[in-house]
Design a protein around this motif. Sequence first.
Motif, mmCIF file in Angstrom:
data_model
loop_
_atom_site.group_PDB
_atom_site.id
_atom_site.type_symbol
_atom_site.label_atom_id
_atom_site.label_comp_id
_atom_site.label_asym_id
_atom_site.label_seq_id
_atom_site.Cartn_x
_atom_site.Cartn_y
_atom_site.Cartn_z
ATOM 1 N N MET A 286 1.177 -0.664 0.011
ATOM 2 C CA MET A 286 0.283 0.125 -0.331
ATOM 3 C C MET A 286 0.972 0.985 -0.051
ATOM 4 S SD MET A 286 -2.660 -1.061 2.552
ATOM 5 C CE MET A 286 -3.503 0.162 2.623
ATOM 6 N N GLY A 287 1.019 2.341 -0.091
ATOM 7 C CA GLY A 287 1.029 3.376 -0.429
ATOM 8 C C GLY A 287 1.509 4.285 0.348
ATOM 9 N N GLN A 288 3.195 4.433 1.361
ATOM 10 C CA GLN A 288 2.929 5.069 1.969
ATOM 11 C C GLN A 288 2.412 6.709 2.542
ATOM 12 O OE1 GLN A 288 7.090 5.757 3.192
ATOM 13 N NE2 GLN A 288 7.256 3.146 3.297
ATOM 14 N N ILE A 289 1.799 6.997 3.858
ATOM 15 C CA ILE A 289 0.908 8.604 4.082
ATOM 16 C C ILE A 289 2.286 9.287 4.255
ATOM 17 C CG2 ILE A 289 -0.215 9.820 5.489
ATOM 18 C CD1 ILE A 289 -1.503 7.333 3.628
ATOM 19 N N SER A 290 2.790 10.223 3.275
ATOM 20 C CA SER A 290 4.343 11.545 3.927
ATOM 21 C C SER A 290 3.806 12.274 4.700
ATOM 22 C CB SER A 290 4.188 12.356 2.710
ATOM 23 O OG SER A 290 4.948 12.948 2.661
ATOM 24 N N CYS A 291 4.886 12.250 5.968
ATOM 25 C CA CYS A 291 5.187 13.388 6.659
ATOM 26 C C CYS A 291 5.703 14.029 6.739
ATOM 27 C CB CYS A 291 5.750 12.184 7.716
ATOM 28 S SG CYS A 291 4.875 10.072 8.151
ATOM 29 N N LYS A 292 6.248 14.267 5.605
ATOM 30 C CA LYS A 292 7.076 15.593 5.435
ATOM 31 C C LYS A 292 6.351 16.885 5.712
ATOM 32 C CE LYS A 292 9.547 13.447 1.370
ATOM 33 N NZ LYS A 292 10.295 13.606 -0.121
ATOM 34 N N GLY A 293 5.047 16.990 5.497
ATOM 35 C CA GLY A 293 4.437 18.547 6.190
ATOM 36 C C GLY A 293 4.592 18.758 7.518
ATOM 37 N N ILE A 294 5.021 17.589 8.158
ATOM 38 C CA ILE A 294 5.252 17.715 9.678
ATOM 39 C C ILE A 294 5.931 18.496 10.180
ATOM 40 C CG2 ILE A 294 4.609 16.829 11.728
ATOM 41 C CD1 ILE A 294 2.825 14.450 10.371
ATOM 42 N N VAL A 295 5.514 19.898 10.145
ATOM 43 C CA VAL A 295 7.079 20.873 10.500
ATOM 44 C C VAL A 295 6.521 22.238 10.917
ATOM 45 C CG1 VAL A 295 9.005 19.748 8.858
ATOM 46 C CG2 VAL A 295 8.017 22.016 8.393
ATOM 47 N N PHE A 296 7.088 22.693 11.399
ATOM 48 C CA PHE A 296 6.998 24.420 11.935
ATOM 49 C C PHE A 296 7.648 25.167 10.944
ATOM 50 C CE2 PHE A 296 5.718 22.679 16.453
ATOM 51 C CZ PHE A 296 4.453 23.839 16.303
ATOM 52 N N GLY A 297 8.705 24.514 10.338
ATOM 53 C CA GLY A 297 8.775 25.720 9.317
ATOM 54 C C GLY A 297 10.007 27.233 9.812
ATOM 55 N N LYS A 298 9.845 28.178 9.282
ATOM 56 C CA LYS A 298 11.386 28.824 10.174
ATOM 57 C C LYS A 298 10.209 30.042 11.034
ATOM 58 C CE LYS A 298 15.156 27.610 8.007
ATOM 59 N NZ LYS A 298 16.090 27.797 7.038
ATOM 60 N N ARG A 299 8.708 30.216 11.216
ATOM 61 C CA ARG A 299 7.944 30.858 11.916
ATOM 62 C C ARG A 299 8.696 31.710 13.282
ATOM 63 N NH1 ARG A 299 2.320 33.125 11.636
ATOM 64 N NH2 ARG A 299 3.204 34.818 12.709
ATOM 65 N N ASP A 300 8.924 33.025 13.124
ATOM 66 C CA ASP A 300 9.472 34.200 14.246
ATOM 67 C C ASP A 300 8.335 33.830 15.369
ATOM 68 O OD1 ASP A 300 10.675 35.260 16.126
ATOM 69 O OD2 ASP A 300 10.987 37.372 14.755
ATOM 70 N N PHE A 301 8.931 34.058 15.941
ATOM 71 C CA PHE A 301 8.110 33.297 17.579
ATOM 72 C C PHE A 301 7.886 34.654 18.614
ATOM 73 C CE2 PHE A 301 5.487 29.596 16.244
ATOM 74 C CZ PHE A 301 4.466 28.783 17.097
ATOM 75 N N SER A 302 8.498 35.765 17.889
ATOM 76 C CA SER A 302 8.681 37.074 18.285
ATOM 77 C C SER A 302 7.535 37.737 18.523
ATOM 78 C CB SER A 302 9.943 37.610 18.230
ATOM 79 O OG SER A 302 9.361 38.067 16.648
ATOM 80 N N LEU A 303 6.824 38.476 19.583
ATOM 81 C CA LEU A 303 5.447 39.450 19.372
ATOM 82 C C LEU A 303 5.755 40.291 20.406
ATOM 83 C CD1 LEU A 303 2.822 38.958 18.824
ATOM 84 C CD2 LEU A 303 2.325 38.329 20.879
ATOM 85 N N ASN A 304 5.737 41.840 19.192
ATOM 86 C CA ASN A 304 5.743 43.239 20.308
ATOM 87 C C ASN A 304 4.529 43.308 20.808
ATOM 88 O OD1 ASN A 304 5.910 45.514 21.107
ATOM 89 N ND2 ASN A 304 4.809 46.623 18.811
ATOM 90 N N ASN A 305 4.381 42.874 22.163
ATOM 91 C CA ASN A 305 3.731 43.098 23.154
ATOM 92 C C ASN A 305 3.364 44.806 24.080
ATOM 93 O OD1 ASN A 305 3.412 40.508 23.505
ATOM 94 N ND2 ASN A 305 5.574 39.871 24.652
ATOM 95 N N GLU A 306 4.307 45.618 23.258
ATOM 96 C CA GLU A 306 3.935 46.959 23.779
ATOM 97 C C GLU A 306 2.390 47.233 23.653
ATOM 98 O OE1 GLU A 306 5.901 48.755 26.116
ATOM 99 O OE2 GLU A 306 7.712 46.969 25.941
ATOM 100 N N LEU A 307 2.286 48.145 24.523
ATOM 101 C CA LEU A 307 0.455 49.057 24.342
ATOM 102 C C LEU A 307 0.303 49.406 23.017
ATOM 103 C CD1 LEU A 307 -0.054 50.415 28.547
ATOM 104 C CD2 LEU A 307 -0.738 48.430 27.158
#
Length: 214
Positions: free
Chosen positions: A140-161
Amino acid sequence: MSRFVYFLGGALVGAAGITAAALLHKENDNPLRQLGNIEDLGVDDLIGKLNRYVIKAHALSIKCSSVVMKSTDLQATPIDLPGDDLLTRIGNMVGGTMTVVSRQWKRDALLDLKKEAEQLYTQYSGVFAKANTLLEQFGMGQISCKGIVFGKRDFSLNNELSNDDWILEFDALADTIRNFLNMSTTVAEQLIASLEKNQDENDAVTESHTEATA
């Protein structure tokens, strides 16, 4: 004075939410806990563990959405109005500081959830791989897991008012986590469906053979 109470109350509620999330995290299983010898797992065991992964991933996704919902009150910020007395202005300043601190706490909560999601998938990645190996053996065909990644998304956030788009940016970071969990659960469910299909086909062949030799 009333505005001060409102913003201080909102900030304290946010802090209480983070504390509760931390306590729940301590009660959960260690995401790095070993799953045993994966190579010895049969189809039933693999299906069971993949189902367990889906349950845990859904729980993390719900927790992520809960953090976002409990953060909406941090979008509003205290504003000094003409005629405010000194006490009110001081209250606004303290409330503003607490809002910034609470925003940082919420952002840190998202980082913790991101780490949990990564660790959970890492813990079960061998199960995903073993399931695909069996599917290949079954023709049977395999199910690709290559898309299970966070990538390089920057999790910084400007929390100032001054950041009027804070809640939108915060929700976008949460979406990164939820999308990761959704992608992995989709693959897990596809693997489960393929393994169950193979089982059903084998059972049908066995039943047919038994009836023919009876």
